[in-house]
Design an enzyme around this catalytic site. Structure first.
Site, PDB file in Angstrom:
ATOM      1  N   GLY A 293       0.755  -1.242   0.000  1.00 11.20           N
ATOM      2  CA  GLY A 293       0.000   0.000   0.000  1.00 11.20           C
ATOM      3  C   GLY A 293       0.781   1.286   0.000  1.00 11.20           C
ATOM      4  O   GLY A 293       0.207   2.344   0.276  1.00 11.20           O
TER       5      GLY A 293
ATOM      6  N   SER B 279       3.854  -6.796   0.408  1.00  7.81           N
ATOM      7  CA  SER B 279       2.658  -6.814  -0.434  1.00  7.81           C
ATOM      8  C   SER B 279       1.681  -7.880   0.032  1.00  7.81           C
ATOM      9  O   SER B 279       2.078  -8.960   0.476  1.00  7.81           O
ATOM     10  CB  SER B 279       3.064  -7.106  -1.887  1.00  7.81           C
ATOM     11  OG  SER B 279       1.950  -7.486  -2.657  1.00  7.81           O
ATOM     12  N   SER B 280       0.406  -7.591  -0.097  1.00  5.27           N
ATOM     13  CA  SER B 280      -0.616  -8.568   0.292  1.00  5.27           C
ATOM     14  C   SER B 280      -0.517  -9.849  -0.530  1.00  5.27           C
ATOM     15  O   SER B 280      -1.034 -10.888  -0.123  1.00  5.27           O
ATOM     16  CB  SER B 280      -2.018  -7.959   0.130  1.00  5.27           C
ATOM     17  OG  SER B 280      -2.249  -7.588  -1.219  1.00  5.27           O
ATOM     18  N   GLU B 281       0.163  -9.783  -1.669  1.00  2.05           N
ATOM     19  CA  GLU B 281       0.305 -10.958  -2.536  1.00  2.05           C
ATOM     20  C   GLU B 281       1.603 -11.723  -2.277  1.00  2.05           C
ATOM     21  O   GLU B 281       2.017 -12.547  -3.097  1.00  2.05           O
ATOM     22  CB  GLU B 281       0.244 -10.540  -4.013  1.00  2.05           C
ATOM     23  CG  GLU B 281      -1.007  -9.795  -4.420  1.00  2.05           C
ATOM     24  CD  GLU B 281      -2.258 -10.664  -4.469  1.00  2.05           C
ATOM     25  OE1 GLU B 281      -2.232 -11.781  -3.901  1.00  2.05           O
ATOM     26  OE2 GLU B 281      -3.246 -10.232  -5.075  1.00  2.05           O
TER      27      GLU B 281
ATOM     28  N   HIS C  60       3.807  -8.927 -10.717  1.00  3.64           N
ATOM     29  CA  HIS C  60       2.347  -9.011 -10.781  1.00  3.64           C
ATOM     30  C   HIS C  60       1.798  -7.619 -11.047  1.00  3.64           C
ATOM     31  O   HIS C  60       2.275  -6.628 -10.481  1.00  3.64           O
ATOM     32  CB  HIS C  60       1.783  -9.537  -9.465  1.00  3.64           C
ATOM     33  CG  HIS C  60       0.288  -9.384  -9.350  1.00  3.64           C
ATOM     34  ND1 HIS C  60      -0.584 -10.045 -10.183  1.00  3.64           N
ATOM     35  CD2 HIS C  60      -0.475  -8.628  -8.520  1.00  3.64           C
ATOM     36  CE1 HIS C  60      -1.826  -9.713  -9.862  1.00  3.64           C
ATOM     37  NE2 HIS C  60      -1.783  -8.845  -8.867  1.00  3.64           N
TER      38      HIS C  60
ATOM     39  N   HIS D  72      -1.908  -5.335 -12.972  1.00  7.19           N
ATOM     40  CA  HIS D  72      -3.272  -5.360 -13.493  1.00  7.19           C
ATOM     41  C   HIS D  72      -3.297  -4.671 -14.861  1.00  7.19           C
ATOM     42  O   HIS D  72      -3.923  -3.621 -15.034  1.00  7.19           O
ATOM     43  CB  HIS D  72      -4.227  -4.661 -12.526  1.00  7.19           C
ATOM     44  CG  HIS D  72      -4.325  -5.311 -11.184  1.00  7.19           C
ATOM     45  ND1 HIS D  72      -5.028  -4.752 -10.138  1.00  7.19           N
ATOM     46  CD2 HIS D  72      -3.808  -6.465 -10.706  1.00  7.19           C
ATOM     47  CE1 HIS D  72      -4.945  -5.533  -9.071  1.00  7.19           C
ATOM     48  NE2 HIS D  72      -4.198  -6.580  -9.396  1.00  7.19           N
TER      49      HIS D  72
ATOM     50  N   TYR E  48       3.249 -16.194 -32.329  1.00  3.79           N
ATOM     51  CA  TYR E  48       4.377 -17.012 -31.868  1.00  3.79           C
ATOM     52  C   TYR E  48       4.961 -16.526 -30.543  1.00  3.79           C
ATOM     53  O   TYR E  48       5.656 -17.278 -29.838  1.00  3.79           O
ATOM     54  CB  TYR E  48       5.469 -17.093 -32.931  1.00  3.79           C
ATOM     55  CG  TYR E  48       6.222 -15.798 -33.184  1.00  3.79           C
ATOM     56  CD1 TYR E  48       7.255 -15.394 -32.342  1.00  3.79           C
ATOM     57  CD2 TYR E  48       5.910 -14.997 -34.268  1.00  3.79           C
ATOM     58  CE1 TYR E  48       7.946 -14.210 -32.560  1.00  3.79           C
ATOM     59  CE2 TYR E  48       6.595 -13.817 -34.502  1.00  3.79           C
ATOM     60  CZ  TYR E  48       7.604 -13.429 -33.652  1.00  3.79           C
ATOM     61  OH  TYR E  48       8.288 -12.260 -33.873  1.00  3.79           O
TER      62      TYR E  48
ATOM     63  N   HIS F 236      -8.886 -10.590 -11.945  1.00  4.76           N
ATOM     64  CA  HIS F 236      -7.794 -10.038 -11.149  1.00  4.76           C
ATOM     65  C   HIS F 236      -6.777  -9.350 -12.060  1.00  4.76           C
ATOM     66  O   HIS F 236      -6.867  -8.143 -12.262  1.00  4.76           O
ATOM     67  CB  HIS F 236      -7.166 -11.172 -10.325  1.00  4.76           C
ATOM     68  CG  HIS F 236      -6.201 -10.723  -9.277  1.00  4.76           C
ATOM     69  ND1 HIS F 236      -5.908 -11.457  -8.157  1.00  4.76           N
ATOM     70  CD2 HIS F 236      -5.417  -9.621  -9.197  1.00  4.76           C
ATOM     71  CE1 HIS F 236      -5.018 -10.824  -7.407  1.00  4.76           C
ATOM     72  NE2 HIS F 236      -4.699  -9.702  -8.033  1.00  4.76           N
TER      73      HIS F 236
ATOM     74  N   TYR G 194      16.113 -16.276 -26.488  1.00  9.97           N
ATOM     75  CA  TYR G 194      15.515 -15.022 -26.936  1.00  9.97           C
ATOM     76  C   TYR G 194      15.290 -14.089 -25.763  1.00  9.97           C
ATOM     77  O   TYR G 194      14.944 -14.531 -24.675  1.00  9.97           O
ATOM     78  CB  TYR G 194      14.179 -15.310 -27.631  1.00  9.97           C
ATOM     79  CG  TYR G 194      13.508 -14.095 -28.250  1.00  9.97           C
ATOM     80  CD1 TYR G 194      13.719 -13.750 -29.573  1.00  9.97           C
ATOM     81  CD2 TYR G 194      12.655 -13.299 -27.490  1.00  9.97           C
ATOM     82  CE1 TYR G 194      13.101 -12.644 -30.140  1.00  9.97           C
ATOM     83  CE2 TYR G 194      12.027 -12.190 -28.050  1.00  9.97           C
ATOM     84  CZ  TYR G 194      12.253 -11.873 -29.368  1.00  9.97           C
ATOM     85  OH  TYR G 194      11.638 -10.774 -29.929  1.00  9.97           O
TER      86      TYR G 194
END
Length: 219
Positions: free
Chosen positions: A48, A75-77, A96, A98, A117, A159, A212
């Site tokens: 936050g 982070s909450s994740e 991560h 959005h 591809y 999400h 690559y």
């Protein structure tokens, strides 16, 4: 693969990554989170705190096998970041976010098929969709880790999206490529159904992608 040390420069690179995601329109506000493997654990963005006011000392260190230490909240994740880095020793970073087009597909609950591809940049014949679970929870961490056992990216129902990288640079590259793929898939349905590449064509691209993309180690 060299594991970077916990330094002020590495912590700043995590902040810079967050600012880059927002500047590119791949993320908004504090919705995203970034982690990087270091010896004995990971560094992850705190919960936050606006990226513009974040400082290197706010980046949270935590081990890969225990709950966060008392102090500044990660982070909450943090659970799926921790689970991914513990399960994938070949990966150095988790991003991560959005992204708008990825989020549209996530709300529609659609994986990304082999429309281009560049799907091979994510380690398989599609980019999978993880079932919906409450953000920050154990169920979401379990589902994300399962979907990415042999992949480098996924969408998360209602999400957003998560990617892995052999370095932080490579994770950021994958996130931008994933958003481009999502946009291509959505727009390709205008006026008709997209033509998908077959398994043999994607298998060929998977071999080519072994060398690559950016490879610089962060640290």
């Amino acid at each position: 693969m060299t594991v970077p040390n916990d330094t002020a420069a590495l912590r700043q690179s995590i902040i810079d990554a967050c600012l880059w995601l927002n500047a590119r329109g791949i993320n908004q506000g504090t919705a995203g989170n970034v982690s990087v493997r270091v010896p004995d654990g990971m560094l992850i963005t705190p919960s936050g705190i606006p990226y513009e006011t974040m400082t290197p000392d706010m980046i949270v260190f935590m081990p890969l096998d225990r709950d966060p230490p008392i102090g500044l909240r990660p982070s909450s994740e943090w659970r799926f970041h921790q689970r991914l880095l513990a399960a994938r020793p070949d990966m150095m970073a988790v991003v991560h976010a959005h992204p708008p087009y990825c989020s549209v597909l996530a709300v529609q609950r659609r994986a990304i098929p082999a429309v281009h591809y560049m799907i091979a940049a994510f380690g398989g014949h599609d980019v999978p969709l993880v079932p919906y679970s409450l953000f920050g929870g154990e169920e979401l961490a379990t589902n994300v880790a399962a979907a990415m056992a042999e992949r480098h990216g996924c969408l998360m129902a209602n999400h957003g999206a998560t990617v892995l990288g052999e370095s932080l640079d490579r994770a950021l590259w994958r996130m931008e490529e994933l958003e481009t793929l999502a946009r291509t898939y959505l727009f390709s349905a205008i006026g008709g159904a997209p033509h998908l590449l077959n398994r043999a064509q994607i298998d060929e691209a998977l071999v080519a992608f072994a060398s690559y993309g950016p490879r610089r180690n962060d640290g």
